[in-house]
Motif scaffolding. Structure first.
Motif, PDB file in Angstrom:
ATOM      1  N   ILE A   7      77.196 -44.240  31.585  1.00 17.46           N
ATOM      2  CA  ILE A   7      76.477 -43.270  32.524  1.00 17.46           C
ATOM      3  C   ILE A   7      75.356 -42.557  31.626  1.00 17.46           C
ATOM      4  O   ILE A   7      76.048 -41.854  30.830  1.00 17.46           O
ATOM      5  N   LEU A  29      84.926 -33.069  40.089  1.00 18.82           N
ATOM      6  CA  LEU A  29      84.565 -34.349  39.351  1.00 18.82           C
ATOM      7  C   LEU A  29      85.850 -34.993  39.310  1.00 18.82           C
ATOM      8  O   LEU A  29      87.048 -34.665  39.311  1.00 18.82           O
ATOM      9  N   ASN A  31      87.039 -38.528  37.776  1.00 21.85           N
ATOM     10  CA  ASN A  31      86.798 -39.813  36.749  1.00 21.85           C
ATOM     11  C   ASN A  31      85.214 -39.492  36.155  1.00 21.85           C
ATOM     12  O   ASN A  31      84.597 -40.741  36.399  1.00 21.85           O
ATOM     13  N   GLY A  32      84.918 -38.418  36.233  1.00 22.50           N
ATOM     14  CA  GLY A  32      83.536 -38.073  35.714  1.00 22.50           C
ATOM     15  C   GLY A  32      82.360 -38.093  36.667  1.00 22.50           C
ATOM     16  O   GLY A  32      81.229 -38.219  36.219  1.00 22.50           O
ATOM     17  N   LEU A  33      82.838 -38.308  37.670  1.00 26.38           N
ATOM     18  CA  LEU A  33      81.741 -38.534  39.013  1.00 26.38           C
ATOM     19  C   LEU A  33      81.980 -37.432  39.814  1.00 26.38           C
ATOM     20  O   LEU A  33      83.007 -37.182  40.223  1.00 26.38           O
ATOM     21  N   LEU A  34      80.620 -36.914  40.462  1.00 31.11           N
ATOM     22  CA  LEU A  34      80.908 -35.907  41.443  1.00 31.11           C
ATOM     23  C   LEU A  34      81.496 -36.158  42.667  1.00 31.11           C
ATOM     24  O   LEU A  34      80.749 -37.284  43.331  1.00 31.11           O
ATOM     25  N   ALA A  35      82.458 -35.556  43.195  1.00 27.58           N
ATOM     26  CA  ALA A  35      82.923 -35.745  44.693  1.00 27.58           C
ATOM     27  C   ALA A  35      82.692 -34.856  45.490  1.00 27.58           C
ATOM     28  O   ALA A  35      83.069 -33.332  44.911  1.00 27.58           O
TER      29      ALA A  35
END
Length: 74
Positions: A7, A29, A31-35
């Motif tokens: 990414i 965050l 796993n490195g993704l915004l939730a």
């Protein structure tokens, strides 16, 4: 076989307009993704309500009146 997913490391911005009754309760965050967790909070006056409809003898009949027009001379 393994695949590497990359990414981009550059900054980005994404905007969302939420309704007045939607609140953000848990950004983070994963796993490195915004939730982002959202919660819908509807006030009591905007919630649907149940209205009882009675049938049978419980309903009084409305009084009807006859309106007569003035007679015109022929």
């Amino acid at each position: 076989m393994t695949s590497n997913i990359c990414i981009a490391g550059r900054s980005f911005q994404r905007r969302f307009e939420l309704a007045d009754h939607v609140k953000v309760v848990g950004p983070g965050l994963v796993n490195g993704l915004l939730a982002i967790n959202l919660k819908r909070e509807i006030s009591e006056e905007k919630k649907p309500r149940r209205i009882e409809i009675r049938t049978g003898q419980g309903i009084p009949k409305a009084e009807t009146k006859q309106i007569e027009a003035k007679k015109q001379a022929a």
